[in-house]
Design a protein around this motif. Structure first.
Motif, mmCIF file in Angstrom:
data_model
loop_
_atom_site.group_PDB
_atom_site.id
_atom_site.type_symbol
_atom_site.label_atom_id
_atom_site.label_comp_id
_atom_site.label_asym_id
_atom_site.label_seq_id
_atom_site.Cartn_x
_atom_site.Cartn_y
_atom_site.Cartn_z
ATOM 1 N N SER A 33 5.538 1.372 -1.023
ATOM 2 C CA SER A 33 4.845 1.746 -2.259
ATOM 3 C C SER A 33 5.208 0.844 -3.439
ATOM 4 O O SER A 33 4.436 0.725 -4.386
ATOM 5 C CB SER A 33 5.105 3.211 -2.617
ATOM 6 O OG SER A 33 6.433 3.396 -3.060
ATOM 7 N N LEU A 36 2.437 -1.606 -3.950
ATOM 8 C CA LEU A 36 1.081 -1.067 -4.097
ATOM 9 C C LEU A 36 0.754 -0.883 -5.580
ATOM 10 O O LEU A 36 1.647 -0.587 -6.384
ATOM 11 C CB LEU A 36 0.962 0.275 -3.380
ATOM 12 C CG LEU A 36 1.334 0.324 -1.898
ATOM 13 C CD1 LEU A 36 1.179 1.737 -1.368
ATOM 14 C CD2 LEU A 36 0.522 -0.655 -1.092
ATOM 15 N N LEU A 42 -3.444 -0.351 -2.011
ATOM 16 C CA LEU A 42 -3.071 -1.641 -1.449
ATOM 17 C C LEU A 42 -4.191 -2.643 -1.726
ATOM 18 O O LEU A 42 -5.305 -2.476 -1.244
ATOM 19 C CB LEU A 42 -2.820 -1.533 0.063
ATOM 20 C CG LEU A 42 -2.246 -2.802 0.694
ATOM 21 C CD1 LEU A 42 -1.301 -2.440 1.819
ATOM 22 C CD2 LEU A 42 -3.313 -3.740 1.195
ATOM 23 N N CYS A 68 6.587 4.560 3.469
ATOM 24 C CA CYS A 68 5.908 4.649 2.184
ATOM 25 C C CYS A 68 6.210 6.025 1.607
ATOM 26 O O CYS A 68 5.943 7.039 2.246
ATOM 27 C CB CYS A 68 4.401 4.448 2.327
ATOM 28 S SG CYS A 68 3.552 4.454 0.734
ATOM 29 N N ILE A 74 -2.125 3.757 4.079
ATOM 30 C CA ILE A 74 -1.747 2.365 4.311
ATOM 31 C C ILE A 74 -2.373 1.884 5.621
ATOM 32 O O ILE A 74 -2.194 2.540 6.650
ATOM 33 C CB ILE A 74 -0.211 2.225 4.436
ATOM 34 C CG1 ILE A 74 0.506 2.878 3.273
ATOM 35 C CG2 ILE A 74 0.206 0.782 4.604
ATOM 36 C CD1 ILE A 74 0.418 2.152 1.979
ATOM 37 N N ALA A 78 -0.267 -3.435 7.332
ATOM 38 C CA ALA A 78 0.665 -3.612 6.211
ATOM 39 C C ALA A 78 2.116 -3.473 6.677
ATOM 40 O O ALA A 78 2.962 -4.320 6.361
ATOM 41 C CB ALA A 78 0.353 -2.619 5.102
ATOM 42 N N SER A 79 2.413 -2.425 7.434
ATOM 43 C CA SER A 79 3.774 -2.241 7.951
ATOM 44 C C SER A 79 4.131 -3.340 8.941
ATOM 45 O O SER A 79 5.272 -3.810 8.979
ATOM 46 C CB SER A 79 3.906 -0.877 8.628
ATOM 47 O OG SER A 79 3.763 0.142 7.678
#
Length: 167
Positions: A33, A36, A42, A68, A74, A78-79
């Motif tokens: 986060s 973001l 995002l 997050c 998400i 992203a991860s």
């Protein structure tokens, strides 16, 4: 006056202490986060720029949990992108909390132990620990010990809860 005898110390009871196997190392949680917009949105270009400018070397030899802390939705990539940035530095990376990380470490470690030393012995899985041993580790340990143990209890020798007895 009668002599005080430590019956626990003289018993054949074997103590299985998960804390003895607690993997040593720094645990770090990375909160997506922070990259973001307002902690929720995002924006790919900005997100990638934040990752590019982040000092990943600070996680050298750390165990890292990626999560997050907000209710942001998400995308999976992203991860994964964060994990790719961490890969050259971190010892282990998981998606989740520090508890998930500790569980993953135990799930990797416990199946490799030699439980045959507990063959036909009464076992007590020590319940109190100073380290954050996750419940999943206790469940996994009991699963492995049950194959060998004559009996399994949980807690401390003075107040153990019986869990299993071989028939």
């Amino acid at each position: 006056m009668d002599e005080i005898i430590n019956k626990v110390a003289n018993s054949v009871l074997e103590v299985f202490d998960l804390e003895d196997y607690y993997p040593k190392g720094i645990r770090t949680q990375i909160d997506i986060s922070q990259w973001l917009l307002d902690g929720f949105l995002l924006k790919e270009k900005d997100f990638r720029e934040h990752l590019k400018n982040h000092d990943w070397t600070q996680y050298q030899n750390h165990f890292v949990a990626i999560h997050c802390s907000t209710d942001a939705i998400i995308p999976a990539w992203a991860s994964i992108l964060v994990a790719i940035q961490l890969a050259p530095f971190a010892k282990k990376i998981v998606n989740g909390t520090i508890e998930d990380l500790d569980a993953a470490l135990y799930e990797e470690l416990l199946p490799k132990l030699d439980y045959s030393v507990y063959q036909n012995k009464p076992i007590i899985i020590k319940g109190c620990s100073r380290k954050p041993v996750p419940m999943r580790a206790y469940v996994l340990a009991a699963h492995h010990l049950q194959v060998y143990a004559r009996s399994i209890m949980y807690g401390e020798a003075c107040s153990a809860v019986p869990l299993y007895k071989k028939k």
